[in-house]
Design an enzyme around this catalytic site. Structure first.
Site, PDB file in Angstrom:
ATOM      1  N   GLU A 215      19.052 -17.110  -7.247  1.00 34.14           N
ATOM      2  CA  GLU A 215      18.568 -15.798  -7.653  1.00 34.14           C
ATOM      3  C   GLU A 215      18.089 -15.830  -9.114  1.00 34.14           C
ATOM      4  OE1 GLU A 215      17.615 -13.257  -6.286  1.00 34.14           O
ATOM      5  OE2 GLU A 215      17.746 -11.647  -7.760  1.00 34.14           O
TER       6      GLU A 215
ATOM      7  N   LYS B  52       6.586  -4.737  -4.176  1.00 27.01           N
ATOM      8  CA  LYS B  52       7.982  -4.325  -4.034  1.00 27.01           C
ATOM      9  C   LYS B  52       8.385  -4.195  -2.568  1.00 27.01           C
ATOM     10  CE  LYS B  52      11.860  -2.899  -5.800  1.00 27.01           C
ATOM     11  NZ  LYS B  52      12.680  -3.961  -6.415  1.00 27.01           N
TER      12      LYS B  52
ATOM     13  N   GLU C  24       9.551 -15.011 -10.920  1.00 28.62           N
ATOM     14  CA  GLU C  24       8.872 -13.755 -10.572  1.00 28.62           C
ATOM     15  C   GLU C  24       8.256 -13.080 -11.793  1.00 28.62           C
ATOM     16  OE1 GLU C  24      10.880 -11.352  -6.900  1.00 28.62           O
ATOM     17  OE2 GLU C  24      12.185 -11.698  -8.612  1.00 28.62           O
TER      18      GLU C  24
ATOM     19  N   LYS D  98      14.295 -14.891 -10.234  1.00 27.83           N
ATOM     20  CA  LYS D  98      13.985 -13.864 -11.236  1.00 27.83           C
ATOM     21  C   LYS D  98      13.068 -14.437 -12.306  1.00 27.83           C
ATOM     22  CE  LYS D  98      14.834 -10.867  -9.803  1.00 27.83           C
ATOM     23  NZ  LYS D  98      15.390 -10.790  -8.494  1.00 27.83           N
TER      24      LYS D  98
ATOM     25  N   ASN E 237      -1.848   2.355   5.822  1.00 30.61           N
ATOM     26  CA  ASN E 237      -0.933   1.261   5.465  1.00 30.61           C
ATOM     27  C   ASN E 237      -0.675   0.458   6.728  1.00 30.61           C
ATOM     28  OD1 ASN E 237      -0.689   2.387   2.970  1.00 30.61           O
ATOM     29  ND2 ASN E 237       1.499   2.875   3.141  1.00 30.61           N
ATOM     30  N   GLY E 238      -0.540  -0.864   6.566  1.00 31.19           N
ATOM     31  CA  GLY E 238      -0.249  -1.701   7.729  1.00 31.19           C
ATOM     32  C   GLY E 238      -1.423  -2.621   8.019  1.00 31.19           C
TER      33      GLY E 238
ATOM     34  N   CYS F 229       0.811  -1.212   0.000  1.00 30.39           N
ATOM     35  CA  CYS F 229       0.000   0.000   0.000  1.00 30.39           C
ATOM     36  C   CYS F 229       0.848   1.267   0.000  1.00 30.39           C
ATOM     37  CB  CYS F 229      -0.891   0.005   1.232  1.00 30.39           C
ATOM     38  SG  CYS F 229      -1.907  -1.450   1.380  1.00 30.39           S
TER      39      CYS F 229
ATOM     40  N   ARG G  24       5.264  -0.250  -5.913  1.00 33.12           N
ATOM     41  CA  ARG G  24       5.234  -1.020  -4.678  1.00 33.12           C
ATOM     42  C   ARG G  24       4.268  -2.205  -4.768  1.00 33.12           C
ATOM     43  NH1 ARG G  24       6.867   1.929  -0.080  1.00 33.12           N
ATOM     44  NH2 ARG G  24       5.302   0.864   1.144  1.00 33.12           N
TER      45      ARG G  24
ATOM     46  N   TRP H 136      -3.059  -2.755  -1.506  1.00 36.57           N
ATOM     47  CA  TRP H 136      -2.715  -4.154  -1.828  1.00 36.57           C
ATOM     48  C   TRP H 136      -3.515  -4.988  -0.851  1.00 36.57           C
ATOM     49  CZ3 TRP H 136      -0.180  -8.507   0.258  1.00 36.57           C
ATOM     50  CH2 TRP H 136       0.358  -9.399  -0.680  1.00 36.57           C
TER      51      TRP H 136
ATOM     52  N   HIS I 225      20.748 -36.494  -6.740  1.00 37.91           N
ATOM     53  CA  HIS I 225      19.967 -36.899  -5.564  1.00 37.91           C
ATOM     54  C   HIS I 225      18.489 -36.542  -5.709  1.00 37.91           C
ATOM     55  CE1 HIS I 225      23.614 -38.088  -3.593  1.00 37.91           C
ATOM     56  NE2 HIS I 225      24.138 -36.882  -3.779  1.00 37.91           N
TER      57      HIS I 225
HETATM   58  C1  G6P Z   1       9.707  -8.478  -2.133  1.00 37.21           C
HETATM   59  C2  G6P Z   1      10.337  -7.957  -3.409  1.00 37.21           C
HETATM   60  C3  G6P Z   1      11.670  -8.648  -3.654  1.00 37.21           C
HETATM   61  C4  G6P Z   1      12.562  -8.481  -2.441  1.00 37.21           C
HETATM   62  C5  G6P Z   1      11.894  -8.953  -1.155  1.00 37.21           C
HETATM   63  C6  G6P Z   1      12.668  -8.527   0.067  1.00 37.21           C
HETATM   64  O1  G6P Z   1       9.343  -9.811  -2.283  1.00 37.21           O
HETATM   65  O2  G6P Z   1       9.490  -8.182  -4.514  1.00 37.21           O
HETATM   66  O3  G6P Z   1      12.291  -8.070  -4.795  1.00 37.21           O
HETATM   67  O4  G6P Z   1      13.735  -9.210  -2.649  1.00 37.21           O
HETATM   68  O5  G6P Z   1      10.598  -8.358  -1.038  1.00 37.21           O
HETATM   69  O6  G6P Z   1      12.602  -7.136   0.144  1.00 37.21           O
HETATM   70  P1  G6P Z   1      13.664  -6.196   0.829  1.00 37.21           P
HETATM   71  O7  G6P Z   1      13.134  -4.812   0.599  1.00 37.21           O
HETATM   72  O8  G6P Z   1      13.695  -6.539   2.275  1.00 37.21           O
HETATM   73  O9  G6P Z   1      14.965  -6.421   0.152  1.00 37.21           O
END
Ligand code: G6P
Length: 609
Positions: free
Chosen positions: A481, A604, A488, A485, A97-98, A2, A27, A73, A504
Site C-alpha cells: 500500500e 476515483k 499514484e 500511494k 456513464n458506462g 464520468c 472521480r 473520462w 531473490h
Molecule cells: C481506483 C482508486 C483507488 C481504489 C481502487 C478500487 O483505482 O483510485 O483508490 O483503491 O479504484 O476502488 P474501490 O472503490 O473498489 O475501493
C-alpha cells in the site's frame, strides 16, 4: 470516472449543474459539458477542468430552468471537445456513464437510417437511437425506454429535449444513478455528493429503471415497464463534508480525519461489551456460522486491505482466507466453494471489476456474500447479503487513505466475529480486543503527530526515480500500500517486497539511489527483518525505517528511523504503520509538485472494466 448531474427547477439551474460537476471532479475526468434548454438547446463543452466550463458558461451567459451536465473520462475516443458530453441528436441531448458494448452495431444501423455522427463515442449512438424512436412516438419517456432496451453494456443516462422543457428522463443499468428530490424542483446525479447543496433526499434507481422527472413529479418504471415506488433516503452526508476547510489538499485532510473516521466506523462495536455477528447484518450469525473459508475480491487499495485480512483471519479465526484481484478472478477457472464467504471490499461500491467478480462468484453457487463498503446503497451493498459500512465520509482524494484504514477496522471486526463463532476467542481475549479497538483512534492521533519528521524525509525523495518498500507478514500488504500511494501521487516508481524475498531478486537494484522504506514492528519477525536490513546496508542502500518505539534500530548516517509511540500494537499494528506511509507519499508529491488529489490518468471510481 464520468459524472452526471441534471436538474429541472423554477430557478436557473446552471450554477447547480456546475457546482454538482465540481463536486464530482474527484472521480477523475478529462472534459466536461452541459446542455441547457432555453427555447432551443444550448450546449457548452470544454476540455480540462470544470473551472474552464464555468468560465465558458459565464462568457456565453448560459441560463435556463432545465439541463444536464457531465464530466467525461475518455474511453471511446480522445478527450476532445467533440467527444465531450452531452451528445445531441435533433432537439434532444444525452449524458451517459458506462460503456455500450454493442455501439458499433448500433452505429452502422443508425448510419443506415441516415444519422451522421459527430464524435467517436459510444454515447452518441444513444442520442440518435432515442431520436429515432422519438420521431415515431414524440414521447421522450417512451423513446428512451425503447432505446435503453436495445443497449448492451452498462449505462446511466440523462436525457432532455427542447420539445419538453419541463421534463428530465433518465435510465440506469449497471452504472449508478439517483434522483434528488427538492421542493418544486428535482435532480439527477450519479453520486449523491453532487446534489448535497440542493437536497439530501434521494431515491436510488434500480437495475433497468427508467424515470420521468418534472418540477412536481417523479415517476419511476422498472425494466418491465411497471410503475414502481423506490424508497426515499435521507443522505447522512452534508454539503460541507466534501469541502477542503483549512487543508491544502483533500488527501491531507483525509489523512488527518482518520481518528474521526475510525471512531465512527468502530462505534457499532466499541459501545458493546461483546463481539456480535449482527454488526454485519441481522442474519449474519446464521450465514457466518456456516462458512468454512473466506475469499476476498477487491481492487487497488481495497485489495491491500483484503490481503491484511487474510493474515488476521488465518491467525485469529483459524479460517482459510485468500484475496484475489477482482479483475483476474472473473476470467480464471477457479474451484468454487459454496461454503466460502465471498467478501468484496470497496470504497466506492461501484468498481466495475469488483461488481463483476461478485456476480461471477454468485454464478458459481457461492451465495454467502458480504461487502465492506463506504457508500450505503451502492451497487455492491445492494448486491450483497451482508454488509458493513465504513464510516469514513466522502473520500475525495483519488489516493485512498481513510477509506483504507476504516476498511481494515471493519475487517478486523469480521475477524473477531468469525473467531468467536468458531470458538477461537476466550472472554478475556474478547475484552482485550475491544479495549485495543477503543484506544485505536487516540493512538492514530499520536502517529499523525509524526508528520514533521515524515515531511523531513520527503525532501530526500523528490529527486528519486525509484523506491523499494519492505515489510514482513501482515505488514507486507502495508508495504504494498505504501508503494502504491507513492506511485499514484508522486509518480515515483515504487515496488514492495516481503523483506525475506530481497535476496531473490530486488537486492540487485539496491544502491545509493534506491531509498528502501521498511516497516519494522516489534513482532516475532523483527530479528529476521534486522538481518534483511543489514543486507541492504551492505550494498550501500539508504534505509528509512518506520519502527515501533522499542525495536532498537538506531539512527546513523544512512539509516533514518521514525519511531511510533510505544511498543508493538499487536494485531492492530498494520493500521498504525499505514499512516506514516500515507504522509510520506503526500509530502513527496508536494515536493514534486504533482496534482495530489487528481493524479494523472487515474480515477476515483473505476466504473469500466
Ligand atoms: C481506483 C482508486 C483507488 C481504489 C481502487 C478500487 O483505482 O483510485 O483508490 O483503491 O479504484 O476502488 P474501490 O472503490 O473498489 O475501493
Amino acid at each position: 470516472m464520468c459524472g452526471i448531474v441534471g436538474a429541472v427547477a423554477q430557478r436557473n439551474v446552471v450554477p447547480i449543474l456546475l457546482e454538482g460537476l465540481r463536486r464530482l471532479e474527484y472521480r477523475g475526468y478529462d472534459s466536461a459539458g452541459l446542455v441547457i434548454i432555453n427555447g432551443g438547446l444550448q450546449r457548452v463543452r470544454s476540455i480540462g477542468r470544470v473551472a474552464s466550463l464555468t468560465a465558458d458558461c459565464a462568457a456565453q451567459q448560459v441560463h435556463g430552468h432545465i439541463g444536464i451536465a457531465h464530466t467525461r473520462w475518455a474511453t471511446h475516443g480522445a478527450p476532445t471537445e467533440s467527444n465531450a458530453h452531452p451528445h445531441v441528436s435533433g432537439g434532444l441531448a444525452v449524458v451517459h456513464n458506462g460503456i455500450i458494448e454493442n455501439h458499433e452495431e448500433l452505429r452502422s444501423r443508425l448510419k443506415g437510417a441516415g444519422f451522421s455522427f459527430a464524435s467517436e463515442t459510444d454515447t452518441e449512438v444513444i442520442a440518435h437511437l432515442i431520436e429515432l424512436y422519438y420521431r415515431q412516438s414524440k414521447d421522450l419517456l417512451d423513446a428512451t425506454r425503447k432505446a435503453a432496451a436495445e443497449l448492451e453494456g452498462a449505462y446511466a443516462i440523462g436525457v432532455v429535449s427542447e420539445d419538453s422543457p419541463n421534463r428530465l428522463v433518465c435510465a440506469r443499468k449497471g452504472s449508478p444513478l439517483l434522483i434528488g428530490l427538492g421542493i418544486e424542483e428535482n435532480f439527477i446525479a450519479s453520486d449523491v455528493s453532487a446534489l448535497l447543496p440542493v437536497t439530501q433526499r434521494v431515491m436510488y434507481l434500480e437495475e433497468g429503471d427508467v424515470a420521468d422527472i418534472g418540477l412536481l413529479s417523479v415517476n419511476v418504471f422498472d425494466a418491465a415497464g411497471n410503475k414502481v415506488d423506490r424508497s426515499v433516503h435521507i443522505s447522512e452526508l452534508s454539503a460541507d463534508m466534501a469541502e477542503l476547510g483549512n487543508y491544502r489538499h483533500f488527501m491531507q485532510k483525509e489523512i488527518h480525519e482518520q481518528p474521526r473516521a475510525l471512531t465512527d466506523t468502530l462505534l457499532i462495536a466499541v459501545a458493546q461489551d461483546h463481539i456480535q455477528p449482527e454488526w454485519f447484518g441481522f442474519d449474519a450469525a446464521e450465514i457466518l456460522g456456516k462458512v468454512d473459508a473466506v475469499t476476498f475480491l477487491a481492487c487497488g487499495t481495497s485489495f491491500h486491505a483484503a490481503k491484511v485480512a487474510t493474515y488476521w483471519l488465518e491467525e485469529i479465526a483459524g479460517i482459510p482466507a485468500h484475496a484475489e484481484v477482482a479483475s483476474e478472478y472473473r476470467y480464471r477457472t477457479s474451484v468454487p466453494n459454496p461454503n466460502a464467504l465471498i467478501v468484496t471490499i470497496s470504497q466506492s461500491g461501484e468498481t466495475a471489476d469488483t461488481l463483476a467478480a461478485l456476480n461471477h462468484a454468485k454464478s458459481l453457487g457461492q451465495d454467502k456474500t458480504l461487502t465492506i463498503c463506504n457508500v450505503p446503497e451502492s451497487a455492491l451493498t445492494r448486491a450483497s447479503r451482508l454488509k458493513f459500512l465504513t464510516r469514513a465520509g466522502p473520500e475525495i482524494g483519488v489516493a485512498s487513505t481513510k477509506a483504507f484504514t476504516t476498511q481494515l477496522a471493519g475487517l478486523f471486526l469480521l475477524t473477531l466475529v468469525l473467531a468467536k463463532l468458531r470458538g477461537r476467542l476466550t472472554p478475556a481475549q474478547e475484552v482485550e480486543h475491544l479495549t485495543a479497538l477503543r484506544s485505536l483512534p487516540n493512538k492514530l492521533q499520536q502517529v499523525l503527530a509524526l508528520e514533521p519528521e515524515v515531511e523531513a524525509w520527503s525532501h530526500r525523495f523528490a529527486n528519486k526515480n525509484h523506491a523499494l518498500f519492505l515489510g514482513r507478514g501482515v505488514h507486507y500488504p502495508i508495504a504494498l500500500e505504501g508503494a502504491l500511494k507513492l506511485k499514484e501521487i508522486s509518480y515515483i516508481h515504487a515496488e514492495a517486497y516481503p523483506a525475506g524475498e530481497l535476496k531473490h531478486g530486488p537486492l540487485a537494484l539496491v544502491d545509493e539511489d534506491m531509498p528502501v522504506i521498511t516497516i519494522a514492528p516489534n513482532d516475532q519477525l523483527i530479528g529476521k527483518l534486522k538481518s534483511n536490513l543489514q543486507e541492504v546496508r551492505a550494498r550501500g542502500g539508504e534505509l528509512y525505517v518506520i519502527a515501533d518505539g522499542d525495536v532498537g534500530i538506531e539512527e546513523s548516517e544512512f539509516v533514518h528511523v521514525i519511531k511510533l509511540p510505544g511498543g508493538h500494537n499487536g494485531a492492530l499494528s498494520p493500521i498504525l504503520h499505514t499512516v506514516p506511509l500515507q504522509m510520506l507519499s503526500y509530502h513527496a508529491a508536494l515536493q514534486k509538485g504533482t496534482d495530489v488529489d487528481k493524479p494523472r490518468n487515474l480515477a476515483k471510481s473505476v466504473t469500466v472494466e
